[in-house]
Design a protein around this motif. Structure first.
Motif, PDB file in Angstrom:
ATOM      1  N   UNK A   1      39.874  19.745  41.000  1.00 45.70           N
ATOM      2  CA  UNK A   1      40.892  20.759  40.283  1.00 45.70           C
ATOM      3  C   UNK A   1      42.210  20.253  40.299  1.00 45.70           C
ATOM      4  N   UNK A   2      43.098  21.004  39.637  1.00 48.15           N
ATOM      5  CA  UNK A   2      44.517  20.710  39.639  1.00 48.15           C
ATOM      6  C   UNK A   2      45.118  20.777  41.125  1.00 48.15           C
ATOM      7  N   UNK A   3      44.794  21.571  41.947  1.00 52.53           N
ATOM      8  CA  UNK A   3      45.078  21.871  43.337  1.00 52.53           C
ATOM      9  C   UNK A   3      44.281  20.766  44.334  1.00 52.53           C
ATOM     10  N   UNK A   4      43.156  19.992  43.645  1.00 52.79           N
ATOM     11  CA  UNK A   4      42.365  19.211  44.361  1.00 52.79           C
ATOM     12  C   UNK A   4      41.973  18.043  43.461  1.00 52.79           C
ATOM     13  N   UNK A   5      43.051  17.099  43.129  1.00 55.75           N
ATOM     14  CA  UNK A   5      42.494  16.003  42.261  1.00 55.75           C
ATOM     15  C   UNK A   5      41.757  15.084  43.154  1.00 55.75           C
ATOM     16  N   UNK A   6      40.858  14.572  42.290  1.00 56.61           N
ATOM     17  CA  UNK A   6      39.988  13.536  42.838  1.00 56.61           C
ATOM     18  C   UNK A   6      39.641  12.416  41.637  1.00 56.61           C
ATOM     19  N   UNK A   7      40.089  11.224  42.253  1.00 57.53           N
ATOM     20  CA  UNK A   7      39.777   9.993  41.177  1.00 57.53           C
ATOM     21  C   UNK A   7      38.231   9.811  40.701  1.00 57.53           C
ATOM     22  N   UNK A   8      37.999   9.309  39.363  1.00 61.99           N
ATOM     23  CA  UNK A   8      36.727   8.999  39.079  1.00 61.99           C
ATOM     24  C   UNK A   8      36.040   8.234  40.117  1.00 61.99           C
ATOM     25  N   UNK A   9      36.823   6.924  40.639  1.00 60.75           N
ATOM     26  CA  UNK A   9      36.362   6.135  41.604  1.00 60.75           C
ATOM     27  C   UNK A   9      36.027   6.812  42.952  1.00 60.75           C
ATOM     28  N   UNK A  10      36.662   7.912  43.435  1.00 67.97           N
ATOM     29  CA  UNK A  10      36.338   8.676  44.526  1.00 67.97           C
ATOM     30  C   UNK A  10      34.957   9.389  44.175  1.00 67.97           C
ATOM     31  N   UNK A  11      34.835  10.154  43.260  1.00 67.02           N
ATOM     32  CA  UNK A  11      33.665  10.780  42.924  1.00 67.02           C
ATOM     33  C   UNK A  11      32.472   9.968  42.742  1.00 67.02           C
ATOM     34  N   UNK A  12      32.408   8.745  42.149  1.00 67.11           N
ATOM     35  CA  UNK A  12      31.476   7.592  42.041  1.00 67.11           C
ATOM     36  C   UNK A  12      31.059   7.455  43.591  1.00 67.11           C
ATOM     37  N   UNK A  13      31.981   7.158  44.451  1.00 65.65           N
ATOM     38  CA  UNK A  13      31.923   6.834  45.844  1.00 65.65           C
ATOM     39  C   UNK A  13      30.934   7.663  46.442  1.00 65.65           C
ATOM     40  N   UNK A  14      31.554   9.052  46.448  1.00 68.17           N
ATOM     41  CA  UNK A  14      30.655  10.284  47.051  1.00 68.17           C
ATOM     42  C   UNK A  14      29.292  10.441  46.549  1.00 68.17           C
TER      43      UNK A  14
END
Length: 446
Positions: free
Chosen positions: A265-278
């Motif tokens: 979310x806007x208050x919880x930004x997460x990069x695409x790379x981090x999303x893929x890693x998780x």
């Protein structure tokens, strides 16, 4: 006979400010469920009003409450036939229709507000997206507060720099109550981070008139209240009110699955790379443990958690189907009970897990979530480890943390449950203090 002395609280009007008017957050719904239950236990004949954008959905989820909108001419009028019908059929049927209407109604006003701000900026005017102080409450919410016996603000994370609009809306509502000497209390609150001088000044002006503020954590909240001059003897640390709901659905045997939720979310930004890693980490570890993966959903507003969580489990060998969009919060807590370990970027899922004795790996990418998770971990004392999604070596860091939590699950279970019980009792004591204030005030006015 006084109001407080009347049968079962007849004559009392309790107004609930729940901060999430669309009812699309299962954590908020859990706090709601516990709060209404406690109010009904003390005052079975009191009227419980809820400010909302969707009266039918309030009644569908909580038949014991009455819904009112900010536009109502007479917010304490009796429920409509449509609302009574919604109370009978429940949220599964009512929810899709109610949210569709809200989305349709909200599209044009949102577009109009954005266009107005753009035109003002083009004209050289200084425009704030959330404003230092929003307009006074509309007729319905103002009258609802002035005619209440208590205004009760449920737990939320809106007293923070990242949600100034909501913080100010609540302060404005409180002022309406104060104008008629209506007691105000806040329960299960999370405070901060908060450094904005205008917001701090606003809270310093309003909050000291509140009778009780019950906090969900002790790490930052009490100190922050002290800086704005709130009396220490009116501060309680009770934990999150959703703990009780989740503790009640705990199971005797250990869960065998790995739960996961990623908040983007806007208050919880997460990069695409981090999303893929998780996603890679939880799928690999589920295979290593021969465990099922359980995608868990807390925030349903515009499919928030679904959009960021469901891709994480695609391709895994064993995946539990996510629950529907309009289920009781107990069902989410029961799904959490299937897990031996939970990996989550959503705060209330961590509450659900720790309350049942399940260790948590908390994913964070902002100071806002750092404070929420660290405060929660401090209240339970063990069983929660924070992993920052922007740190170097995220894959190894997260893998090691989940493996350690998996190995320690049997050791932390009973200590976590003991801490949950302590917080449940503290929360009940906080409510009892509020009940006494309301009854005393009602007797004095009689």
């Amino acid at each position: 006979m006084t109001e407080s002395g009347s049968v079962g609280g007849a004559g009392l009007r309790i107004l609930i400010e729940n901060s999430e008017y669309w009812l699309r957050n299962n954590g908020d719904l859990a706090m709601f469920e516990v709060t209404i239950r406690r109010l009904r236990e003390r005052w079975p004949n009191a009227r419980i009003g809820v400010l909302t954008d969707s009266p039918s959905l309030v009644r569908a989820y909580f038949p014991a409450a009455e819904a009112m909108t900010v536009w109502d001419d007479d917010p304490w009028d009796e429920p409509t036939r449509l609302e009574e019908f919604a109370a009978k059929v429940g949220p599964t049927i009512v929810g899709p229709i109610a949210i569709s209407r809200l989305q349709t109604k909200g599209w044009i006003p949102d577009r109009a507000r954005r266009a107005r701000r753009k035109l003002l900026r083009m004209a050289g005017a200084r425009v704030s997206d959330d404003g230092a102080r929003p307009p006074r409450p509309h007729t319905g919410s103002a009258r609802a507060a002035r005619e209440a016996s208590l205004v009760l603000a449920l737990g939320g994370g809106y007293l923070t720099d990242s949600d100034k609009g909501q913080a100010n809306r609540v302060m404005n509502l409180f002022e309406q109550a104060f104008s008629r000497d209506v007691p105000v209390a806040m329960v299960g609150q999370g405070l901060g981070p908060m450094e904005d001088p205008i917001l701090l000044e606003r809270l310093a002006d309003v909050l000291p008139k509140v009778e009780v503020i019950a906090l969900r954590e002790k790490r930052r909240g009490p100190g922050l209240l002290g800086t704005i001059g709130f009396p220490a003897d009116r501060v309680l640390v009770t934990g999150d009110d959703a703990i009780e709901l989740s503790y009640e659905v705990r199971r005797d045997d250990f869960g065998t699955d790995l739960g996961v939720c990623l908040r983007v979310a806007e208050y919880s930004p997460v990069s695409k790379a981090a999303q893929e890693t998780v996603g890679n980490v939880v799928r690999n570890l589920a295979a290593e443990f021969d465990a099922g993966l359980v995608p868990l959903i807390i925030a349903e507003y515009r499919r928030q958690d679904r959009k960021s969580t469901l891709p994480l489990v695609r391709g895994a060998d064993k995946v539990t189907a996510p629950l529907g969009k309009f289920v009781a919060p107990q069902e989410i807590a029961k799904q959490v009970s299937q897990c031996r370990v939970l990996v989550t970027g959503a705060y209330h899922l961590a509450v659900f897990a720790l309350s049942q004795g399940i260790p948590v790996i908390a994913l964070t990418s902002s100071q806002y979530y750092d404070e929420k998770f660290l405060g929660l971990g401090d209240m339970f004392g063990l069983g929660l480890e924070v992993v920052h999604l922007d740190e170097v070596g995220l894959s190894k860091r997260l893998t090691d943390a989940v493996r350690a939590a998996w190995a320690s699950a049997s050791d932390v279970r009973e200590p976590l449950r003991a801490r949950a019980l302590e917080q449940i009792e503290a929360s009940k004591a906080g409510f009892a203090r509020i009940f006494d204030i309301v009854e005393r005030t009602a007797a004095e006015k009689a």
